[in-house]
Scaffold this motif. Structure first.
Motif, PDB file in Angstrom:
ATOM      1  N   ASP A   1      -2.615   1.607  -3.243  1.00 41.89           N
ATOM      2  CA  ASP A   1      -3.596   0.973  -2.372  1.00 41.89           C
ATOM      3  C   ASP A   1      -4.724   0.283  -3.126  1.00 41.89           C
ATOM      4  O   ASP A   1      -5.789   0.021  -2.566  1.00 41.89           O
ATOM      5  CB  ASP A   1      -4.187   2.000  -1.405  1.00 41.89           C
ATOM      6  CG  ASP A   1      -4.861   3.162  -2.127  1.00 41.89           C
ATOM      7  OD1 ASP A   1      -4.856   3.175  -3.373  1.00 41.89           O
ATOM      8  OD2 ASP A   1      -5.391   4.049  -1.422  1.00 41.89           O
TER       9      ASP A   1
ATOM     10  N   VAL B   1       0.825  -1.205   0.000  1.00 44.95           N
ATOM     11  CA  VAL B   1       0.000   0.000   0.000  1.00 44.95           C
ATOM     12  C   VAL B   1       0.864   1.261   0.000  1.00 44.95           C
ATOM     13  O   VAL B   1       0.611   2.210  -0.752  1.00 44.95           O
ATOM     14  CB  VAL B   1      -0.947   0.000   1.220  1.00 44.95           C
ATOM     15  CG1 VAL B   1      -1.627   1.359   1.382  1.00 44.95           C
ATOM     16  CG2 VAL B   1      -1.989  -1.096   1.079  1.00 44.95           C
ATOM     17  N   ARG B   2       1.902   1.272   0.831  1.00 46.98           N
ATOM     18  CA  ARG B   2       2.738   2.468   0.943  1.00 46.98           C
ATOM     19  C   ARG B   2       3.602   2.700  -0.289  1.00 46.98           C
ATOM     20  O   ARG B   2       3.846   3.841  -0.687  1.00 46.98           O
ATOM     21  CB  ARG B   2       3.653   2.356   2.165  1.00 46.98           C
ATOM     22  CG  ARG B   2       2.929   2.446   3.512  1.00 46.98           C
ATOM     23  CD  ARG B   2       3.939   2.274   4.630  1.00 46.98           C
ATOM     24  NE  ARG B   2       3.334   2.397   5.960  1.00 46.98           N
ATOM     25  CZ  ARG B   2       4.011   2.220   7.100  1.00 46.98           C
ATOM     26  NH1 ARG B   2       5.312   1.923   7.052  1.00 46.98           N
ATOM     27  NH2 ARG B   2       3.390   2.340   8.260  1.00 46.98           N
TER      28      ARG B   2
END
Length: 451
Positions: A291, A286-287
């Motif tokens: 996402d 996600v980072r």
């Protein structure tokens, strides 16, 4: 509702007494029995019993995994509280860790099949009660917490009995292969269960999944009842031994058996350190890569498919491999992959590394289970696998307690690299310990003599 395959009540013919004084046990192909006719003569009908047993456990495990996902999603969607999820994790793990100590003793004193059935039935009745209460409108969190705690306690009784039962229905030389097949099945369920749980939860609700879990438990119990498990004959059967005497004996056995202590220590440390790649990778995705849900899905699928193929490879190829070599080499591979994932900047390369990590997992988990089954005396296996249950129940929460907060202060990539380097150090320390050197030497000698 089980998590590990049981083992039948081995009679005195199963396994020779293992060394209590720290001498190294068999680490290579413990009993190289290449002739299928010999295995059939050793345990007539074992293939049928194993097939029925694994089928029942697979059905039951599917129900348990459906509940696991459904409860997590239900609590997330209805409360959106990190505290609630944290509490549910504690009540879902801690009772198993505590009860496993006593469950291992019961597995060595009582009918292991009856223990598995009793635990499964208790879990099913508890889940059914929660379903009926929720249908009546009760939705208090404490009811869900209580149900999770009872299910966890049931696993603490069930897991040692399961771990001590399989060597009784499987010829010694086939343990590695059967454990590998079971690992493949469990990995396949990891792919199937989330999709099935999502479909049931979206189409009906969490109560429907509870009812499915009850049905799968009944199927698992019914199939287990068809397997004849011989009575376990203890070497100290003539001496009156109390429950707490057995409990103390279990602690002494693990404390004084250098090889068992070495395997359990390695298992615990590796479990804690692989928390980073296995539980923090979604956060990294996600980072770093975005996402989108499909990216998280690919991440999980890559790992699960790797585990499934790895289990098949162990079953097909590694049945006679040196157990100690597999343990140490797979730990090194974990370290290499963890560092590589931390350094990866390309999403598809990262997913390929996740697949490779899943592929490597059975080459660690299967031989670690098998070597304990091959080494520990039948009347002590329940207690030893009780300690394995404690390690499994505590390693993940401990690992997350360490790496979770660190992930809020450092990049996940940095934690992956650190975990990989730590795994290299673990292998070096494991080989430097006297018990490790003796175990590795014995494994090499056994592999040479069996070649």
């Amino acid at each position: 509702m089980t998590t590990t395959p049981p083992q039948d009540s081995a009679g005195p013919e199963r396994g020779t007494p293992g060394p209590h004084d720290g001498a190294a046990p068999p680490g290579g192909p413990a009993v190289a029995e290449a002739d299928p006719a010999t295995a059939e003569a050793e345990r007539p009908g074992w293939r049928r019993d194993v097939t029925v047993f694994l089928t029942g456990q697979t059905v039951s495990l599917l129900g348990s995994m459906l509940v696991q996902y459904a409860v997590m999603w239900h609590l997330t969607l209805t409360t959106q509280s990190g505290t609630v999820l944290a509490v549910s994790s504690v009540v879902g793990f801690l009772p198993q860790a505590v009860v496993s100590v006593f469950g291992g003793v019961w597995a060595d004193r009582l009918d292991r099949r009856a223990l598995i059935i009793g635990a499964d039935a208790t879990i099913a009745v508890t889940t059914l009660a929660l379903a009926l209460l929720m249908m009546a409108g009760a939705d208090d969190l404490w009811l869900i917490y209580l149900t999770l705690a009872i299910r966890s306690a049931g696993a603490g009784i069930q897991t040692p009995a399961v771990g001590a039962l399989l060597p009784q229905i499987v010829p010694t030389s086939r343990l590695m292969r059967v454990n590998g097949i079971n690992g493949t099945i469990q990995a396949a369920l990891m792919l199937l269960a989330p999709a099935a749980a999502a479909a049931l939860y979206a189409g009906w609700d969490i109560v429907a999944i509870f009812f499915v879990d009850v049905v799968t438990a009944v199927v698992g119990i019914a199939l287990l009842l068809t397997i004849r498990v011989p009575r376990l004959v203890r070497s100290d059967a003539d001496a009156p031994v109390g429950y707490f005497d057995d409990l103390v004996a279990g602690f002494r056995y693990v404390a004084h058996h250098a090889f068992v202590r070495w395997v359990l220590g390695l298992f615990a440390v590796v479990f804690v350190l692989i928390v980073a790649p296995s539980y923090l990778t979604p956060l990294m995705v996600v980072r770093t890569f975005g996402d989108e849900v499909w990216k998280l899905t690919v991440n999980e699928v890559a790992f699960s498919v790797g585990m499934m193929l790895g289990g098949g490879a162990v079953a097909a190829w590694a049945a006679n491999a040196n157990r100690m070599a597999l343990l140490l080499r797979s730990t090194l591979v974990f370290g290499v992959l963890s560092v590589a994932m931390g350094l990866s900047t390309n999403m598809w390369v990262f997913f390929s590394l996740m697949f490779a990590l899943g592929l490597a997992v059975p080459f660690f988990s299967t031989p670690s289970t098998t070597v304990l089954q091959e080494t520990v005396e039948p009347e002590m296996q329940g207690r030893v696998f009780g300690f394995v249950g404690i390690v499994m129940a505590l390693a993940m929460p401990v690992g997350m307690a360490v790496f979770g907060p660190l992930a809020d202060r450092f990049r996940v990539e940095q934690l992956l690299v650190a975990a990989g380097i730590a795994l290299f150090a673990v292998v070096g320390l494991a080989m430097a310990l006297p018990s490790g050197r003796r175990s590795i030497a014995a494994a090499g000698a056994r592999a040479t003599s069996d070649a």
